[in-house]
Design a protein around this motif. Structure first.
Motif, PDB file in Angstrom:
ATOM      1  N   HIS A   3       0.851  -1.174   0.000  1.00 29.60           N
ATOM      2  CA  HIS A   3       0.000   0.000   0.000  1.00 29.60           C
ATOM      3  C   HIS A   3       0.885   1.221   0.000  1.00 29.60           C
ATOM      4  O   HIS A   3       1.626   1.442   0.943  1.00 29.60           O
ATOM      5  N   CYS A 160      -9.780  -0.505   0.859  1.00 26.55           N
ATOM      6  CA  CYS A 160      -9.340  -0.168  -0.484  1.00 26.55           C
ATOM      7  C   CYS A 160     -10.579  -0.204  -1.371  1.00 26.55           C
ATOM      8  O   CYS A 160     -11.356  -1.159  -1.326  1.00 26.55           O
ATOM      9  N   ALA A 166      -6.971   3.925  -1.290  1.00 24.90           N
ATOM     10  CA  ALA A 166      -6.994   3.497   0.108  1.00 24.90           C
ATOM     11  C   ALA A 166      -7.618   4.630   0.916  1.00 24.90           C
ATOM     12  O   ALA A 166      -7.256   5.799   0.757  1.00 24.90           O
TER      13      ALA A 166
END
Length: 177
Positions: A3, A160, A166
Motif C-alpha cells: 500500500h 481499499c 486506500a
C-alpha cells in the motif's frame, strides 16, 4: 500487495501524542488485525459510499491541528478531505526530520511505529511488520512516501476501493494501491 500511502494521511495530532507509539515490539503477538477465526482476503474492499460528501469534504471534520512531525495542516487537510487522486509531493516525508528521528529510535529499540488517521486519530498502520526498518524505509523512499504492506494495515478502519484508492472508514483519503 503493498500500500503506497501518503505520509500526511498517517499522522496523529501532536496534541494527542508528541512521541510515536512504540509499545509494540516487532515480534509482539498483539495483532490489530485480529480476524478471530475469520478468513480474510486482503486488501479489504470498501464501497464508494465511504467517500461520499460530508460536512468537511469526504470527512466530518478537518485534520487535527498540530500534526505529528511538523506536517502542514493546510496541505494535509486538502489532500485528506478534498482530494481523491493526489498526495503531497514525493519525498515530503524525508524532509520531516522528526519522523526520521522517531523512526531511528524505533529501529534501535526493535519496535514498530503506529501511524494514525489525521482526522480521527485512530491507528491505521503499524510498521514495520514482516520486514525490518531498513526495508520499510528503503521501499518508502522508492515510492516517495511511507509504503505499507497488508500485514501492516489495521483493517478495522482502512479499506481499499475498487479503483485502488486506500481510505479510512471516516472518509480520509490515504493514497492509492
Amino acid at each position: 500487495m503493498g500500500h503506497k500511502q501518503s505520509k500526511l494521511n498517517s499522522n496523529q495530532s501532536s496534541e494527542k501524542k508528541n512521541q510515536p507509539k512504540v509499545e509494540n515490539e516487532t515480534n509482539n503477538n498483539e495483532n490489530h488485525n485480529d480476524t478471530t477465526n475469520k478468513q480474510i482476503s486482503y486488501p479489504v474492499v470498501g464501497t464508494e459510499s465511504i467517500m461520499k460528501k460530508k460536512k468537511h469534504g469526504t470527512s466530518e471534520t478537518p485534520v487535527q491541528k498540530n500534526l505529528r512531525w511538523g506536517c502542514d495542516f493546510k496541505t494535509a487537510d486538502r489532500i485528506c478531505n478534498y482530494n481523491r487522486h493526489y498526495a503531497e509531493h514525493s519525498g515530503y516525508f524525508q524532509k520531516k526530520k522528526l519522523f526520521l528521528k522517531d523512526a531511528e529510535k524505533c529501529k534501535k529499540a526493535n519496535k514498530t511505529m503506529l501511524f494514525y488517521d489525521s482526522n480521527t486519530g485512530k491507528p491505521l498502520y503499524e510498521a514495520p511488520k514482516g520486514r525490518g526498518w531498513d526495508e520499510f524505509l528503503r521501499e518508502s523512499r522508492a515510492h516517495g512516501w511511507p509504503s505499507f504492506r497488508d500485514p501492516e494495515v489495521i483493517w478495522d478502519d482502512v479499506r481499499c476501493l475498487k479503483n485502488g484508492e486506500a481510505v479510512s472508514m471516516a472518509g480520509t483519503h490515504l493514497g492509492h494501491n
